[in-house]
Enzyme design. Structure first.
Site, PDB file in Angstrom:
ATOM      1  N   SER A   1       0.602  -1.197   0.123  1.00 14.87           N
ATOM      2  CA  SER A   1       0.184   0.027  -0.154  1.00 14.87           C
ATOM      3  C   SER A   1       0.664   1.163  -0.096  1.00 14.87           C
ATOM      4  CB  SER A   1      -1.247  -0.038   0.410  1.00 14.87           C
ATOM      5  OG  SER A   1      -2.374  -0.557   1.154  1.00 14.87           O
TER       6      SER A   1
ATOM      7  N   THR B   1      -5.772  -3.316   8.304  1.00 16.85           N
ATOM      8  CA  THR B   1      -5.725  -4.602   7.515  1.00 16.85           C
ATOM      9  C   THR B   1      -5.639  -6.025   8.410  1.00 16.85           C
ATOM     10  OG1 THR B   1      -4.492  -6.410   5.880  1.00 16.85           O
ATOM     11  CG2 THR B   1      -2.996  -4.672   7.605  1.00 16.85           C
TER      12      THR B   1
ATOM     13  N   LYS C   1      -9.303  -6.029  11.214  1.00  9.28           N
ATOM     14  CA  LYS C   1     -10.541  -5.471  10.481  1.00  9.28           C
ATOM     15  C   LYS C   1     -11.906  -5.592  10.957  1.00  9.28           C
ATOM     16  CE  LYS C   1      -8.582  -5.885   6.126  1.00  9.28           C
ATOM     17  NZ  LYS C   1      -8.785  -6.845   4.064  1.00  9.28           N
TER      18      LYS C   1
ATOM     19  N   ASN D   1     -11.954  -2.236   6.434  1.00  9.61           N
ATOM     20  CA  ASN D   1     -10.528  -1.949   6.358  1.00  9.61           C
ATOM     21  C   ASN D   1     -10.035  -0.469   6.010  1.00  9.61           C
ATOM     22  OD1 ASN D   1     -11.969  -1.134   3.518  1.00  9.61           O
ATOM     23  ND2 ASN D   1     -10.573  -2.517   2.471  1.00  9.61           N
TER      24      ASN D   1
ATOM     25  N   ASP E   1     -12.849  -2.951   0.214  1.00  8.96           N
ATOM     26  CA  ASP E   1     -12.683  -4.340  -0.386  1.00  8.96           C
ATOM     27  C   ASP E   1     -13.254  -5.006  -1.312  1.00  8.96           C
ATOM     28  OD1 ASP E   1     -10.271  -4.979   0.661  1.00  8.96           O
ATOM     29  OD2 ASP E   1     -11.086  -6.362   2.529  1.00  8.96           O
TER      30      ASP E   1
ATOM     31  N   GLY F   1     -14.180 -16.243   4.963  1.00 11.73           N
ATOM     32  CA  GLY F   1     -13.334 -15.955   5.699  1.00 11.73           C
ATOM     33  C   GLY F   1     -13.293 -14.098   5.385  1.00 11.73           C
TER      34      GLY F   1
ATOM     35  N   ASN G   1     -16.370 -24.132   1.533  1.00 16.15           N
ATOM     36  CA  ASN G   1     -15.189 -23.951   2.523  1.00 16.15           C
ATOM     37  C   ASN G   1     -15.158 -24.965   3.433  1.00 16.15           C
ATOM     38  OD1 ASN G   1     -14.039 -22.158   3.487  1.00 16.15           O
ATOM     39  ND2 ASN G   1     -14.996 -22.226   5.808  1.00 16.15           N
ATOM     40  N   ARG G   2     -13.881 -24.975   3.223  1.00 17.82           N
ATOM     41  CA  ARG G   2     -13.458 -25.938   4.244  1.00 17.82           C
ATOM     42  C   ARG G   2     -13.934 -26.741   5.796  1.00 17.82           C
ATOM     43  NH1 ARG G   2      -6.780 -25.691   6.879  1.00 17.82           N
ATOM     44  NH2 ARG G   2      -8.294 -23.942   7.358  1.00 17.82           N
ATOM     45  N   THR G   3     -13.850 -25.249   6.608  1.00 18.93           N
ATOM     46  CA  THR G   3     -15.111 -25.678   7.861  1.00 18.93           C
ATOM     47  C   THR G   3     -16.114 -25.675   7.284  1.00 18.93           C
ATOM     48  OG1 THR G   3     -12.360 -24.983   8.462  1.00 18.93           O
ATOM     49  CG2 THR G   3     -15.443 -24.715   9.874  1.00 18.93           C
TER      50      THR G   3
ATOM     51  N   GLY H   1      -4.784 -11.319  -8.346  1.00 16.25           N
ATOM     52  CA  GLY H   1      -5.291 -10.893  -7.044  1.00 16.25           C
ATOM     53  C   GLY H   1      -5.204  -9.361  -6.327  1.00 16.25           C
TER      54      GLY H   1
HETATM   55  P1  NAP Z   1      -9.244 -15.378   6.310  1.00 20.71           P
HETATM   56  O1  NAP Z   1     -10.142 -14.845   7.237  1.00 20.71           O
HETATM   57  O2  NAP Z   1      -8.150 -16.158   7.662  1.00 20.71           O
HETATM   58  O3  NAP Z   1     -10.146 -16.534   6.282  1.00 20.71           O
HETATM   59  C1  NAP Z   1      -9.297 -17.843   5.531  1.00 20.71           C
HETATM   60  C2  NAP Z   1      -9.847 -19.293   4.269  1.00 20.71           C
HETATM   61  O4  NAP Z   1      -8.547 -19.763   4.349  1.00 20.71           O
HETATM   62  C3  NAP Z   1     -11.101 -19.059   5.534  1.00 20.71           C
HETATM   63  O5  NAP Z   1     -12.015 -19.977   4.838  1.00 20.71           O
HETATM   64  C4  NAP Z   1      -9.862 -21.050   5.590  1.00 20.71           C
HETATM   65  O6  NAP Z   1     -10.905 -22.013   5.437  1.00 20.71           O
HETATM   66  C5  NAP Z   1      -9.334 -20.793   4.163  1.00 20.71           C
HETATM   67  N1  NAP Z   1      -8.464 -22.008   4.187  1.00 20.71           N
HETATM   68  C6  NAP Z   1      -7.369 -21.605   5.069  1.00 20.71           C
HETATM   69  N2  NAP Z   1      -6.243 -23.133   4.442  1.00 20.71           N
HETATM   70  C7  NAP Z   1      -6.823 -23.682   3.948  1.00 20.71           C
HETATM   71  C8  NAP Z   1      -6.825 -25.047   3.333  1.00 20.71           C
HETATM   72  N3  NAP Z   1      -5.108 -25.514   3.627  1.00 20.71           N
HETATM   73  N4  NAP Z   1      -7.730 -25.487   2.874  1.00 20.71           N
HETATM   74  C9  NAP Z   1      -8.586 -25.020   2.717  1.00 20.71           C
HETATM   75  N5  NAP Z   1      -9.107 -23.735   3.215  1.00 20.71           N
HETATM   76  C10 NAP Z   1      -7.938 -23.396   3.569  1.00 20.71           C
HETATM   77  O7  NAP Z   1      -8.594 -14.433   5.287  1.00 20.71           O
HETATM   78  P2  NAP Z   1      -8.747 -13.698   4.616  1.00 20.71           P
HETATM   79  O8  NAP Z   1      -8.671 -11.602   5.412  1.00 20.71           O
HETATM   80  O9  NAP Z   1     -10.524 -14.010   4.092  1.00 20.71           O
HETATM   81  O10 NAP Z   1      -7.566 -13.915   3.587  1.00 20.71           O
HETATM   82  C11 NAP Z   1      -7.680 -14.747   2.276  1.00 20.71           C
HETATM   83  C12 NAP Z   1      -6.242 -14.772   1.050  1.00 20.71           C
HETATM   84  O11 NAP Z   1      -7.108 -13.581   0.633  1.00 20.71           O
HETATM   85  C13 NAP Z   1      -5.313 -14.482   1.662  1.00 20.71           C
HETATM   86  O12 NAP Z   1      -3.978 -14.443   0.662  1.00 20.71           O
HETATM   87  C14 NAP Z   1      -5.223 -12.884   1.213  1.00 20.71           C
HETATM   88  O13 NAP Z   1      -4.230 -12.173   1.517  1.00 20.71           O
HETATM   89  C15 NAP Z   1      -6.442 -13.325  -0.125  1.00 20.71           C
HETATM   90  N6  NAP Z   1      -7.121 -11.241   1.158  1.00 20.71           N
HETATM   91  C16 NAP Z   1      -6.262 -10.615  -0.652  1.00 20.71           C
HETATM   92  C17 NAP Z   1      -7.049  -8.994  -0.896  1.00 20.71           C
HETATM   93  C18 NAP Z   1      -6.432  -8.580  -2.081  1.00 20.71           C
HETATM   94  O14 NAP Z   1      -6.956  -7.513  -1.926  1.00 20.71           O
HETATM   95  N7  NAP Z   1      -6.471  -8.878  -3.288  1.00 20.71           N
HETATM   96  C19 NAP Z   1      -8.156  -9.196   0.151  1.00 20.71           C
HETATM   97  C20 NAP Z   1      -8.155  -9.595   1.317  1.00 20.71           C
HETATM   98  C21 NAP Z   1      -7.751 -10.725   1.531  1.00 20.71           C
HETATM   99  P3  NAP Z   1     -11.553 -22.765   7.515  1.00 20.71           P
HETATM  100  O15 NAP Z   1     -12.795 -21.533   7.218  1.00 20.71           O
HETATM  101  O16 NAP Z   1     -11.639 -24.173   7.178  1.00 20.71           O
HETATM  102  O17 NAP Z   1      -9.674 -22.183   8.356  1.00 20.71           O
END
Ligand code: NAP
Length: 266
Positions: free
Chosen positions: A16, A61, A65, A85, A100, A126, A147-149, A233
């Site tokens: 950023s 971030t 959040k 955010n 977002d 998430g 989702n995994r969960t 992304g």
């Molecule tokens: P988060 O709230 O922690 O959510 C993580 C998600 O990933 C949950 O649904 C989790 O499933 C799943 N997950 C994690 N490990 C996994 C695995 N091994 N197999 C299957 N599912 C798995 O994280 P977040 O903030 O949403 O961010 C997620 C990703 O998006 C990150 O890489 C982040 O950098 C990216 N992101 C990008 C932007 C952008 O602007 N491009 C914005 C926000 C986030 P469970 O519920 O089962 O744990």
């Protein structure tokens, strides 16, 4: 001088500052973008003290959040998503936004991809998954949240109109009829692993990956090889920053300058 910044922990590898500084420099603004690495116990003080420290706006971030919701008033979208955010300090009270959602929407608009009437699959429930699921639903898509969960997918689908929740085992079947697939899990971040076997991808899909490190994730590479249209992304990251800039300054953001700056960091 105007001061903006990023509040999180960690904030060291953030893209950023480069993105926002490029905008300030292009527009000849006397402004800077700082990073604030905080503890959750200090959030109240950081936010309440921001205006007297000359801060006009903050991005928020991971992992704060949701935590900052206690210290700001939220606009309609941030309230619905349950995450902030972007904080604007220009009024009497700090207002929290969630850019977002608009960032995701503008990523699709940028690529001329229509969402209305399409079948979308959002992998992950998430923070990013919530933003994408609400956006796709608001734009007229039916959304399958996978989702995994599995419980988390069901629980999110209860608040997102026109959506259904599933466990991972449903993914192959759902992808057969899908038009849009978005990975919002962290799978693929910093590794060459795809959350979806290549065999399930097809040319009629638009595949967006929220993961942007690496820029060409395995999912996006394999989607391209399968003939699908891809959105990396950085587009969502870019447009959430563009929206924040526009909220704080009331000026149109120099999108292509910011895009170039952020991509040069990867
Ligand atoms: P988060 O709230 O922690 O959510 C993580 C998600 O990933 C949950 O649904 C989790 O499933 C799943 N997950 C994690 N490990 C996994 C695995 N091994 N197999 C299957 N599912 C798995 O994280 P977040 O903030 O949403 O961010 C997620 C990703 O998006 C990150 O890489 C982040 O950098 C990216 N992101 C990008 C932007 C952008 O602007 N491009 C914005 C926000 C986030 P469970 O519920 O089962 O744990």
């Amino acid at each position: 001088m105007q001061i903006f910044g990023l509040l999180g922990n960690p904030v060291g590898h953030s893209l950023s500052p480069a993105m926002h500084h490029a905008a300030y420099s292009h527009l000849g603004m006397d402004a800077k973008y700082i990073t604030i690495e905080s503890e959750v116990s200090d959030l109240k003080e950081v936010i309440s003290g921001a205006p007297k420290n000359g801060i006009s706006g903050l991005n928020v971030t991971i992992p704060f959040k949701q935590d900052v919701l206690s210290y700001v008033q939220t606009d309609k979208i941030a309230k619905r998503i349950g995450a902030v955010n972007t904080i604007d300090f220009s009024g009497e009270n700090p207002i929290g936004y969630n850019t977002d959602v608009a960032g995701a929407r503008r990523s699709f608009e940028h690529h001329d991809i229509s969402i209305s009437g399409k079948n979308s699959v959002v992998l992950g429930a998430g923070g990013a998954g919530r933003a994408l699921a609400f956006m796709l639903s608001d734009e007229g898509s039916h959304v399958s949240i996978v989702n995994r969960t599995e419980d988390k997918a069901h629980s999110l689908s209860k608040s997102v109109p026109n959506s259904t929740g599933y466990g991972i085992s449903s993914l192959p079947n759902l992808l057969i009829d899908a038009d849009i697939l978005v990975n919002t899990t962290s799978v693929g971040m910093g590794t060459d692993i795809s959350p979806i076997p290549k065999a399930f991808l097809h040319p009629d899909l638009v595949v967006m990956d929220a993961v942007y490190r690496p820029l060409a994730t395995r999912l996006l590479r394999e989607a391209k090889e399968s003939g699908a249209t891809t959105i990396d992304g950085v587009w969502m990251l870019l447009y959430q920053g563009v929206e924040s800039f526009e909220i704080w300054t009331g000026r149109k953001a120099p999108v292509s300058i910011m895009n170039k700056a952020v991509r040069s960091q990867l």
